[in-house]
Design an enzyme around this catalytic site. Sequence first.
Site, PDB file in Angstrom:
ATOM      1  N   PRO A  34       0.851  -1.199   0.000  1.00 26.88           N
ATOM      2  CA  PRO A  34       0.000   0.000   0.000  1.00 26.88           C
ATOM      3  C   PRO A  34       0.880   1.240   0.000  1.00 26.88           C
ATOM      4  O   PRO A  34       1.781   1.368   0.832  1.00 26.88           O
ATOM      5  CB  PRO A  34      -0.798  -0.128   1.314  1.00 26.88           C
ATOM      6  CG  PRO A  34       0.029  -1.016   2.183  1.00 26.88           C
ATOM      7  CD  PRO A  34       0.771  -1.936   1.273  1.00 26.88           C
ATOM      8  N   MET A  36       0.686   5.500  -0.331  1.00 25.58           N
ATOM      9  CA  MET A  36      -0.159   6.693  -0.371  1.00 25.58           C
ATOM     10  C   MET A  36       0.057   7.466  -1.664  1.00 25.58           C
ATOM     11  O   MET A  36       1.202   7.651  -2.110  1.00 25.58           O
ATOM     12  CB  MET A  36       0.138   7.594   0.824  1.00 25.58           C
ATOM     13  CG  MET A  36      -0.302   7.017   2.163  1.00 25.58           C
ATOM     14  SD  MET A  36      -2.087   6.717   2.247  1.00 25.58           S
ATOM     15  CE  MET A  36      -2.723   8.389   2.121  1.00 25.58           C
ATOM     16  N   CYS A 117       3.532   2.963   9.500  1.00 26.44           N
ATOM     17  CA  CYS A 117       3.786   4.302   8.965  1.00 26.44           C
ATOM     18  C   CYS A 117       4.293   5.229  10.067  1.00 26.44           C
ATOM     19  O   CYS A 117       3.642   5.368  11.112  1.00 26.44           O
ATOM     20  CB  CYS A 117       2.516   4.867   8.347  1.00 26.44           C
ATOM     21  SG  CYS A 117       2.739   6.520   7.650  1.00 26.44           S
ATOM     22  N   HIS A 188       8.067  -4.960   7.605  1.00 24.51           N
ATOM     23  CA  HIS A 188       9.079  -4.130   6.958  1.00 24.51           C
ATOM     24  C   HIS A 188      10.360  -4.280   7.767  1.00 24.51           C
ATOM     25  O   HIS A 188      10.398  -3.943   8.952  1.00 24.51           O
ATOM     26  CB  HIS A 188       8.618  -2.676   6.944  1.00 24.51           C
ATOM     27  CG  HIS A 188       9.502  -1.772   6.138  1.00 24.51           C
ATOM     28  ND1 HIS A 188       9.042  -0.609   5.579  1.00 24.51           N
ATOM     29  CD2 HIS A 188      10.814  -1.856   5.787  1.00 24.51           C
ATOM     30  CE1 HIS A 188      10.043  -0.010   4.933  1.00 24.51           C
ATOM     31  NE2 HIS A 188      11.111  -0.750   5.051  1.00 24.51           N
ATOM     32  N   ASN A 228       8.920  -7.423   3.778  1.00 23.94           N
ATOM     33  CA  ASN A 228       8.811  -6.166   3.039  1.00 23.94           C
ATOM     34  C   ASN A 228      10.059  -5.339   3.297  1.00 23.94           C
ATOM     35  O   ASN A 228      10.668  -5.421   4.352  1.00 23.94           O
ATOM     36  CB  ASN A 228       7.551  -5.418   3.507  1.00 23.94           C
ATOM     37  CG  ASN A 228       7.430  -4.028   2.918  1.00 23.94           C
ATOM     38  OD1 ASN A 228       7.192  -3.066   3.628  1.00 23.94           O
ATOM     39  ND2 ASN A 228       7.575  -3.898   1.616  1.00 23.94           N
ATOM     40  N   ARG A 251       7.926   0.368  -4.002  1.00 25.14           N
ATOM     41  CA  ARG A 251       8.165   1.335  -5.075  1.00 25.14           C
ATOM     42  C   ARG A 251       8.759   0.731  -6.333  1.00 25.14           C
ATOM     43  O   ARG A 251       8.541   1.247  -7.434  1.00 25.14           O
ATOM     44  CB  ARG A 251       9.042   2.475  -4.543  1.00 25.14           C
ATOM     45  CG  ARG A 251       8.199   3.469  -3.773  1.00 25.14           C
ATOM     46  CD  ARG A 251       8.976   4.319  -2.796  1.00 25.14           C
ATOM     47  NE  ARG A 251       8.075   5.307  -2.204  1.00 25.14           N
ATOM     48  CZ  ARG A 251       7.148   5.014  -1.281  1.00 25.14           C
ATOM     49  NH1 ARG A 251       7.040   3.775  -0.842  1.00 25.14           N
ATOM     50  NH2 ARG A 251       6.350   5.946  -0.809  1.00 25.14           N
TER      51      ARG A 251
END
Length: 360
Positions: A34, A36, A117, A188, A228, A251
């Site tokens: 996901p 943003m 986040c 992550h 991740n 990305r």
Amino acid sequence: MSAFNVRPSSRDLAGAVAIPADVRPFRHRLSVAPMMDWTDRHCRFFLRLISRHTLLYTEMVTTAAILHGDRERLLGFHPAEHPLAIQLGGSDPEALAECAKIAEFRGFDEVNLNVGCPSPRVQTGRFGACLMAEPERVADCVRAMCEAVSVPVTVKTRIGIDDRDSYEDLLHFVTIVAEAGCRTFIVHARKAWLQGLSPKENRKTPPLRYDVVRRLKSELPELAIVLNGGIQTLDEAERHLSWCDGVMIGRAAYHNPYLLAEADRRCYGHSDVRPRTREEVIEDFMPYVRDELSKGSRLHALTRHILGLYHATPGGKRWRRHISEGASRRGASEALLLEAAHALGANGLRGNQGRQGSFT
């Protein structure tokens, strides 16, 4: 009727497209993170044209936005996007449970809680990575969502925050949350600094610690652990899949979306499926673009996600320039994609007589 020309109403979306049985056990083998402002519904539809089985995620959507905002704009999606997960941002168990129910009703296949986040705005709302300091609260949130829905509830997290970055801290967090009902953790492999680093710096500056995630999987083998962070290619993904349950690419999949072309074969075992060519992807995207333009979408909102289709190929820069400049022209339409492809010498495009509606 062509799947391109149908956007069901919200009440039609629940259960509109079931996950094929052969996808469910391997849903997390590969996913796109996901992101943003990037993984909106247009981006996801485009990525789905490249890979049928890669799990896609929405941008993070806050509980406040869902409960008080325009749900069709925030949660609408095309049935072809399945398998599709929604990522929620929040820390109130009751609000998260209600939003999870709304997401399940609208047809999402998974509800994911953002505990990774580190942005100041997210911290102000008391959600995201700062929740790693409150494992019991995260457990309450997960428990409430699990009781509210039948779809999987997952958590995306970091390996630590600030000075709470020992392996023991991570193990404690995951164990507490797992006991509340979460069976899949997307980790992550970087810690996050809540102060002193920007969100962009938090994606690059803290060192990657794949060894920490690997240890977590070895000590909690009953949980699904998805890795991740920093993964750029399917070669890297396949190496990690030898020890973890799945890999999430961020990305790299946005800037070079065609790297997903071999995902169904290499990550999901569909050796008999021929990857779509870039030109076939363009042809299959054009009816969707036409349909969205007729509903009032701006051309740039759709084409900005396809700029990387010819990444690192001869003519890739011409493709990006042609699309970027052409999308703002008065009267520009889906034909811009054909023009851009012809400008770099792509052959075999059939335009309006091509593959319209061929993707289901």
